[in-house]
Design a protein around this motif. Structure first.
Motif, PDB file in Angstrom:
ATOM      1  N   GLU A  46      73.146  18.590  47.368  1.00  0.00           N
ATOM      2  CA  GLU A  46      73.501  19.742  48.193  1.00  0.00           C
ATOM      3  C   GLU A  46      74.987  19.735  48.540  1.00  0.00           C
ATOM      4  O   GLU A  46      75.650  20.779  48.492  1.00  0.00           O
ATOM      5  CB  GLU A  46      72.649  19.781  49.456  1.00  0.00           C
ATOM      6  CG  GLU A  46      71.194  20.120  49.179  1.00  0.00           C
ATOM      7  CD  GLU A  46      70.280  19.936  50.381  1.00  0.00           C
ATOM      8  OE1 GLU A  46      70.797  19.725  51.509  1.00  0.00           O
ATOM      9  OE2 GLU A  46      69.059  19.998  50.194  1.00  0.00           O
ATOM     10  N   ALA A  47      75.520  18.571  48.861  1.00  0.00           N
ATOM     11  CA  ALA A  47      76.947  18.459  49.188  1.00  0.00           C
ATOM     12  C   ALA A  47      77.814  18.750  47.968  1.00  0.00           C
ATOM     13  O   ALA A  47      78.841  19.436  48.072  1.00  0.00           O
ATOM     14  CB  ALA A  47      77.248  17.071  49.749  1.00  0.00           C
ATOM     15  N   ILE A  48      77.399  18.241  46.811  1.00  0.00           N
ATOM     16  CA  ILE A  48      78.142  18.505  45.573  1.00  0.00           C
ATOM     17  C   ILE A  48      78.143  20.000  45.267  1.00  0.00           C
ATOM     18  O   ILE A  48      79.186  20.592  44.954  1.00  0.00           O
ATOM     19  CB  ILE A  48      77.538  17.721  44.377  1.00  0.00           C
ATOM     20  CG1 ILE A  48      77.721  16.217  44.547  1.00  0.00           C
ATOM     21  CG2 ILE A  48      78.096  18.221  43.039  1.00  0.00           C
ATOM     22  CD1 ILE A  48      79.120  15.723  44.340  1.00  0.00           C
ATOM     23  N   MET A  49      76.981  20.630  45.353  1.00  0.00           N
ATOM     24  CA  MET A  49      76.884  22.048  45.027  1.00  0.00           C
ATOM     25  C   MET A  49      77.641  22.905  46.036  1.00  0.00           C
ATOM     26  O   MET A  49      78.243  23.916  45.661  1.00  0.00           O
ATOM     27  CB  MET A  49      75.414  22.477  44.917  1.00  0.00           C
ATOM     28  CG  MET A  49      74.655  21.772  43.787  1.00  0.00           C
ATOM     29  SD  MET A  49      75.505  21.730  42.184  1.00  0.00           S
ATOM     30  CE  MET A  49      75.434  23.449  41.732  1.00  0.00           C
ATOM     31  N   SER A  53      80.745  25.370  45.080  1.00  0.00           N
ATOM     32  CA  SER A  53      80.738  26.797  45.412  1.00  0.00           C
ATOM     33  C   SER A  53      82.091  27.261  45.951  1.00  0.00           C
ATOM     34  O   SER A  53      82.412  28.441  45.895  1.00  0.00           O
ATOM     35  CB  SER A  53      79.628  27.115  46.423  1.00  0.00           C
ATOM     36  OG  SER A  53      79.958  26.649  47.716  1.00  0.00           O
ATOM     37  N   HIS A  54      82.887  26.337  46.463  1.00  0.00           N
ATOM     38  CA  HIS A  54      84.213  26.684  46.978  1.00  0.00           C
ATOM     39  C   HIS A  54      85.232  26.768  45.843  1.00  0.00           C
ATOM     40  O   HIS A  54      86.067  27.661  45.830  1.00  0.00           O
ATOM     41  CB  HIS A  54      84.680  25.667  48.017  1.00  0.00           C
ATOM     42  CG  HIS A  54      83.825  25.650  49.241  1.00  0.00           C
ATOM     43  ND1 HIS A  54      83.704  26.741  50.083  1.00  0.00           N
ATOM     44  CD2 HIS A  54      83.032  24.693  49.761  1.00  0.00           C
ATOM     45  CE1 HIS A  54      82.877  26.443  51.061  1.00  0.00           C
ATOM     46  NE2 HIS A  54      82.446  25.206  50.888  1.00  0.00           N
ATOM     47  N   SER A  55      85.194  25.827  44.937  1.00  0.00           N
ATOM     48  CA  SER A  55      86.031  25.847  43.743  1.00  0.00           C
ATOM     49  C   SER A  55      85.545  24.761  42.794  1.00  0.00           C
ATOM     50  O   SER A  55      84.983  23.758  43.220  1.00  0.00           O
ATOM     51  CB  SER A  55      87.520  25.641  44.072  1.00  0.00           C
ATOM     52  OG  SER A  55      87.750  24.351  44.569  1.00  0.00           O
ATOM     53  N   THR A  56      85.772  24.990  41.526  1.00  0.00           N
ATOM     54  CA  THR A  56      85.291  24.053  40.523  1.00  0.00           C
ATOM     55  C   THR A  56      86.038  22.725  40.598  1.00  0.00           C
ATOM     56  O   THR A  56      87.195  22.682  41.015  1.00  0.00           O
ATOM     57  CB  THR A  56      85.424  24.646  39.108  1.00  0.00           C
ATOM     58  OG1 THR A  56      84.860  23.724  38.170  1.00  0.00           O
ATOM     59  CG2 THR A  56      86.859  24.915  38.734  1.00  0.00           C
ATOM     60  N   THR A  57      85.367  21.676  40.178  1.00  0.00           N
ATOM     61  CA  THR A  57      86.014  20.363  40.090  1.00  0.00           C
ATOM     62  C   THR A  57      86.350  20.055  38.636  1.00  0.00           C
ATOM     63  O   THR A  57      86.708  18.937  38.311  1.00  0.00           O
ATOM     64  CB  THR A  57      85.109  19.261  40.677  1.00  0.00           C
ATOM     65  OG1 THR A  57      83.850  19.280  40.014  1.00  0.00           O
ATOM     66  CG2 THR A  57      84.910  19.459  42.169  1.00  0.00           C
ATOM     67  N   ILE A  65      85.340  16.148  37.818  1.00  0.00           N
ATOM     68  CA  ILE A  65      85.049  15.085  38.773  1.00  0.00           C
ATOM     69  C   ILE A  65      84.292  15.721  39.936  1.00  0.00           C
ATOM     70  O   ILE A  65      84.869  16.058  40.971  1.00  0.00           O
ATOM     71  CB  ILE A  65      86.335  14.378  39.257  1.00  0.00           C
ATOM     72  CG1 ILE A  65      87.123  13.832  38.066  1.00  0.00           C
ATOM     73  CG2 ILE A  65      85.983  13.259  40.231  1.00  0.00           C
ATOM     74  CD1 ILE A  65      88.463  13.241  38.413  1.00  0.00           C
ATOM     75  N   PRO A  66      82.975  15.951  39.734  1.00  0.00           N
ATOM     76  CA  PRO A  66      82.184  16.540  40.817  1.00  0.00           C
ATOM     77  C   PRO A  66      82.211  15.614  42.020  1.00  0.00           C
ATOM     78  O   PRO A  66      82.059  14.404  41.897  1.00  0.00           O
ATOM     79  CB  PRO A  66      80.765  16.641  40.237  1.00  0.00           C
ATOM     80  CG  PRO A  66      80.919  16.450  38.774  1.00  0.00           C
ATOM     81  CD  PRO A  66      82.165  15.670  38.564  1.00  0.00           C
ATOM     82  N   ARG A  67      82.470  16.192  43.182  1.00  0.00           N
ATOM     83  CA  ARG A  67      82.557  15.398  44.391  1.00  0.00           C
ATOM     84  C   ARG A  67      82.280  16.265  45.586  1.00  0.00           C
ATOM     85  O   ARG A  67      82.293  17.486  45.506  1.00  0.00           O
ATOM     86  CB  ARG A  67      83.938  14.768  44.501  1.00  0.00           C
ATOM     87  CG  ARG A  67      85.036  15.824  44.581  1.00  0.00           C
ATOM     88  CD  ARG A  67      86.400  15.240  44.315  1.00  0.00           C
ATOM     89  NE  ARG A  67      87.447  16.239  44.405  1.00  0.00           N
ATOM     90  CZ  ARG A  67      87.793  17.079  43.450  1.00  0.00           C
ATOM     91  NH1 ARG A  67      87.122  17.093  42.312  1.00  0.00           N
ATOM     92  NH2 ARG A  67      88.783  17.920  43.612  1.00  0.00           N
TER      93      ARG A  67
END
Length: 69
Positions: A46-49, A53-57, A65-67
């Protein structure tokens, strides 16, 4: 937590099978969870998604680098 805490041989995926952002994130989360790196994989997802949603990693050339935070 530092990224070097997560980047270990037992959590690396060299032959990622998933296609598409959410599927890739799910595969990566599953690997971290299997490696005992996550206390709550659903909360982590949920935190990653939320962050995505704010901007791509994504960095380009298939690298991201999903974070969260």
């Amino acid at each position: 937590m530092r990224i070097t805490d997560l980047l270990k041989q037992d959590t690396a995926i060299l032959d990622l099978q998933a296609q598409g952002k959410e599927a890739v994130i799910d595969e990566l989360i599953a690997k971290l969870n299997e490696g005992g790196r996550l206390a709550d994989s659903q909360a982590f997802r949920e935190a990653i998604m939320l962050r995505e949603s704010h901007s791509t990693t994504g960095l380009g050339d298939g690298v991201a680098i999903p974070r969260c935070s």
